[in-house]
Write an enzyme that holds these catalytic residues in place. Structure first.
Site, PDB file in Angstrom:
ATOM      1  N   GLU A   1       0.846  -1.195   0.000  1.00  0.00           N
ATOM      2  CA  GLU A   1       0.000   0.000   0.000  1.00  0.00           C
ATOM      3  C   GLU A   1       0.880   1.243   0.000  1.00  0.00           C
ATOM      4  OE1 GLU A   1      -2.639   2.691  -0.279  1.00  0.00           O
ATOM      5  OE2 GLU A   1      -3.404   0.633  -0.198  1.00  0.00           O
TER       6      GLU A   1
ATOM      7  N   THR B   1     -13.129  -7.480   0.445  1.00  0.00           N
ATOM      8  CA  THR B   1     -12.386  -6.316   0.907  1.00  0.00           C
ATOM      9  C   THR B   1     -13.374  -5.332   1.530  1.00  0.00           C
ATOM     10  OG1 THR B   1     -12.615  -4.923  -1.066  1.00  0.00           O
ATOM     11  CG2 THR B   1     -10.908  -6.624  -1.121  1.00  0.00           C
TER      12      THR B   1
ATOM     13  N   ASP C   1      -7.890   1.728  -8.325  1.00  0.00           N
ATOM     14  CA  ASP C   1      -8.367   3.001  -8.857  1.00  0.00           C
ATOM     15  C   ASP C   1      -8.586   2.848 -10.363  1.00  0.00           C
ATOM     16  OD1 ASP C   1      -8.667   5.669  -9.779  1.00  0.00           O
ATOM     17  OD2 ASP C   1      -7.448   6.427  -8.129  1.00  0.00           O
TER      18      ASP C   1
ATOM     19  N   LYS D   1     -10.101   8.506 -17.014  1.00  0.00           N
ATOM     20  CA  LYS D   1      -9.727   9.371 -18.139  1.00  0.00           C
ATOM     21  C   LYS D   1      -8.654   8.703 -18.997  1.00  0.00           C
ATOM     22  CE  LYS D   1     -10.918  13.658 -15.744  1.00  0.00           C
ATOM     23  NZ  LYS D   1     -10.448  14.982 -15.258  1.00  0.00           N
TER      24      LYS D   1
END
Length: 214
Positions: A69, A191, A118, A122
């Site tokens: 992470e 999760t 994520d 775009k």
């Protein structure tokens, strides 16, 4: 949602070297010495608050897990969970996934988990997606022969993009579910995001892909 800064987080990571790998570059090619027992290593990229990685470690004591992470203010929550669970086969790394080759050499890792990454919707941000070809190249270099990537998301666009990316890279699609929670798949570990999104009625997508020997 804006991430709340935790200025004490880095110091806390330093206090628990038994759970946090502080200098991972020193273990490149020698990960069998990091864990109490030398076992196959699975890594989760973007481990968040650590629910998935700790529950997987509990369920599979014959596998060593590493949760990776980047956000220090997030990984401390995973650390709290790991401290409570006190698992000898689970550790954490506060590093950037783009630099994995600095920490793992060829065949150090058996499986990569990508959970609710994520989506970077775009087009100009395509290279940031964890299923973009440059990331796939990194995974292939650190994985064992015919190593696998297991991917879950609630984002249909990212899932479709990822299937295309895997296919174009020449990977073998071993499993795919367009509605995981209404499928016959067994042993799913949720999760935090998965629980949140599924409670809203969001469909969960999942696939397992394998690199093919060249």
């Amino acid at each position: 949602m804006r991430l709340r800064n935790k200025p004490w987080a880095k110091d806390k990571l330093l206090e628990y070297p038994q759970f946090v790998i502080l200098e991972p570059e020193q273990h490149r090619g020698h990960w069998d010495k990091v864990f109490a027992v030398a076992q196959p290593i699975h890594i989760e990229i973007g481990t968040g608050k650590g629910r998935f990685i700790t529950e997987m470690a509990k369920a599979n004591p014959h596998i060593n897990y590493i949760g990776i992470e980047l956000q220090v203010s997030v990984i401390v929550s995973a650390l709290d969970r790991l401290i409570e669970a006190d698992l000898p086969n689970c550790k954490l790394m506060n590093v950037n996934a783009e630099e994995l080759e600095n920490y793992f050499s060829a065949s150090d890792v058996e499986r990569v988990y990508l959970n609710f990454s994520d989506p970077w919707p775009k087009t100009r941000h395509e290279k940031r997606r964890l299923t973009f070809k440059s990331f796939l190249s990194v995974y292939e270099k650190i994985l064992v022969k015919n190593g696998e990537v297991h991917f879950k998301t609630d984002n249909q666009g990212l899932f479709e993009y990822s299937l295309m990316s895997f296919s174009q890279y020449g990977m073998l699609l071993k499993y795919v579910s367009l509605d995981l929670h209404n499928s016959e798949f067994e042993g799913n570990v949720m999760t935090e995001y998965e629980q949140k999104f599924s409670s809203r009625g969001n469909r969960i997508y999942r696939c397992e892909v394998q690199f093919q020997s060249k």
